[in-house]
Design an enzyme around this catalytic site. Sequence first.
Site, mmCIF file in Angstrom:
data_model
loop_
_atom_site.group_PDB
_atom_site.id
_atom_site.type_symbol
_atom_site.label_atom_id
_atom_site.label_comp_id
_atom_site.label_asym_id
_atom_site.label_seq_id
_atom_site.Cartn_x
_atom_site.Cartn_y
_atom_site.Cartn_z
ATOM 1 N N ASP A 61 14.503 -11.056 -15.122
ATOM 2 C CA ASP A 61 14.873 -11.885 -16.801
ATOM 3 C C ASP A 61 16.122 -12.979 -15.478
ATOM 4 O O ASP A 61 17.151 -13.623 -16.165
ATOM 5 C CB ASP A 61 16.031 -11.295 -17.733
ATOM 6 C CG ASP A 61 15.180 -10.236 -18.212
ATOM 7 O OD1 ASP A 61 14.332 -10.335 -18.708
ATOM 8 O OD2 ASP A 61 16.032 -9.491 -18.298
ATOM 9 N N GLU A 121 13.275 -11.213 -9.530
ATOM 10 C CA GLU A 121 14.427 -10.633 -9.716
ATOM 11 C C GLU A 121 13.929 -10.985 -11.608
ATOM 12 O O GLU A 121 13.957 -11.673 -12.007
ATOM 13 C CB GLU A 121 15.840 -11.758 -9.647
ATOM 14 C CG GLU A 121 16.401 -11.895 -8.577
ATOM 15 C CD GLU A 121 16.676 -10.270 -8.214
ATOM 16 O OE1 GLU A 121 17.519 -9.590 -8.782
ATOM 17 O OE2 GLU A 121 16.235 -9.899 -7.408
ATOM 18 N N HIS A 174 12.777 -14.068 -23.557
ATOM 19 C CA HIS A 174 14.085 -12.811 -23.623
ATOM 20 C C HIS A 174 14.834 -12.794 -25.075
ATOM 21 O O HIS A 174 15.339 -14.187 -24.630
ATOM 22 C CB HIS A 174 14.850 -12.750 -22.027
ATOM 23 C CG HIS A 174 15.786 -11.600 -21.881
ATOM 24 N ND1 HIS A 174 15.591 -10.191 -21.748
ATOM 25 C CD2 HIS A 174 17.073 -11.202 -22.307
ATOM 26 C CE1 HIS A 174 17.026 -9.249 -21.463
ATOM 27 N NE2 HIS A 174 17.324 -10.426 -21.403
ATOM 28 N N ASN A 215 8.308 -16.452 -19.878
ATOM 29 C CA ASN A 215 8.431 -14.908 -20.385
ATOM 30 C C ASN A 215 9.897 -15.570 -21.169
ATOM 31 O O ASN A 215 10.958 -16.680 -21.728
ATOM 32 C CB ASN A 215 9.853 -14.136 -19.331
ATOM 33 C CG ASN A 215 9.933 -12.976 -19.975
ATOM 34 O OD1 ASN A 215 9.013 -11.702 -20.570
ATOM 35 N ND2 ASN A 215 10.812 -12.377 -20.149
ATOM 36 N N SER A 241 15.912 -16.940 -25.015
ATOM 37 C CA SER A 241 15.432 -18.210 -23.761
ATOM 38 C C SER A 241 13.877 -17.786 -23.631
ATOM 39 O O SER A 241 13.413 -16.588 -23.459
ATOM 40 C CB SER A 241 16.310 -17.647 -22.981
ATOM 41 O OG SER A 241 17.512 -17.825 -22.324
HETATM 42 C C1 GAR Z 1 11.034 -10.166 -28.695
HETATM 43 O O1 GAR Z 1 12.369 -9.871 -28.982
HETATM 44 C C2 GAR Z 1 11.387 -10.683 -27.553
HETATM 45 O O2 GAR Z 1 12.456 -11.309 -27.526
HETATM 46 C C3 GAR Z 1 11.877 -8.613 -26.724
HETATM 47 O O3 GAR Z 1 10.704 -7.948 -27.008
HETATM 48 C C4 GAR Z 1 10.885 -8.530 -28.570
HETATM 49 C C5 GAR Z 1 8.936 -8.190 -28.812
HETATM 50 O O4 GAR Z 1 9.108 -8.521 -30.064
HETATM 51 N N1 GAR Z 1 11.374 -8.575 -25.008
HETATM 52 C C6 GAR Z 1 12.179 -8.372 -24.159
HETATM 53 O O5 GAR Z 1 13.294 -7.943 -24.640
HETATM 54 C C7 GAR Z 1 11.707 -8.918 -23.055
HETATM 55 N N2 GAR Z 1 12.947 -8.178 -22.058
HETATM 56 P P1 GAR Z 1 6.883 -9.122 -30.587
HETATM 57 O O6 GAR Z 1 6.384 -7.689 -30.181
HETATM 58 O O7 GAR Z 1 7.029 -8.401 -31.505
HETATM 59 O O8 GAR Z 1 7.130 -10.020 -30.439
#
Ligand code: GAR
Length: 195
Positions: free
Chosen positions: A148, A146, A112, A110, A139
């Site tokens: 993240d 759990e 984050h 994933n 990251s």
């Molecule tokens: C990204 O910034 C990613 O890191 C975040 O959502 C955005 C998606 O953008 N992810 C999270 O917050 C997960 N908890 P994208 O759809 O343009 O890739």
Amino acid sequence: MTQPVRVAVLFSGRGSNMQTLAQHLAKPSVAGEFVLAITNRPAAKGIEFCQAQNVPCAVIDHKAFDTRAGFEAEMQNALDEAQIELICAAGFMRLLTPDFVTRWHDRIINIHPSLLPAYKGLDTHARVLADGAKEHGCSVHYMRAEMDDGPVIVQKRVPVKADDTPQTLAARVLKQEYIAYPEAIDIVIKTLRKP
Ligand code: GAR
């Protein structure tokens, strides 16, 4: 020649990290293949990219299922059918059950938008600014039960500037996400194909 690792990307919205991964996996030097995209949102913007690039995209609307387990069983079917070996969550805004994550142990990663373990959860950019933190970043990590949580594969850091808004900070972090995810996928592909 070893077979390329068969990759699925999960997304929920814009899908820009998914696009970056698709472009990266298309390089002949990368031993992975972008086989399937899955979104839980029928209106996700990223679907347009899949259509334009002829990447199969399974739209599995979580709202159509009474339980998380039912939704995940449908995802599992799609993943099995496409013989997926590695799942990359890229802006997938749906919590996955411990059962699902455990089944994919070390084969689901994933991205984050924070320097984990700091700032798990939502609205990371606004929270970083509210705290007056001087540094932020992103990251890529192996998923664990759990939220993240899990071993970090790649992290990229950015400075926080005095006049930043959540939007300007998010844009600076996003640029690093596009570098971090390809680096991380290369590392994981090597691990999966280790003799
Ligand atoms: C990204 O910034 C990613 O890191 C975040 O959502 C955005 C998606 O953008 N992810 C999270 O917050 C997960 N908890 P994208 O759809 O343009 O890739």
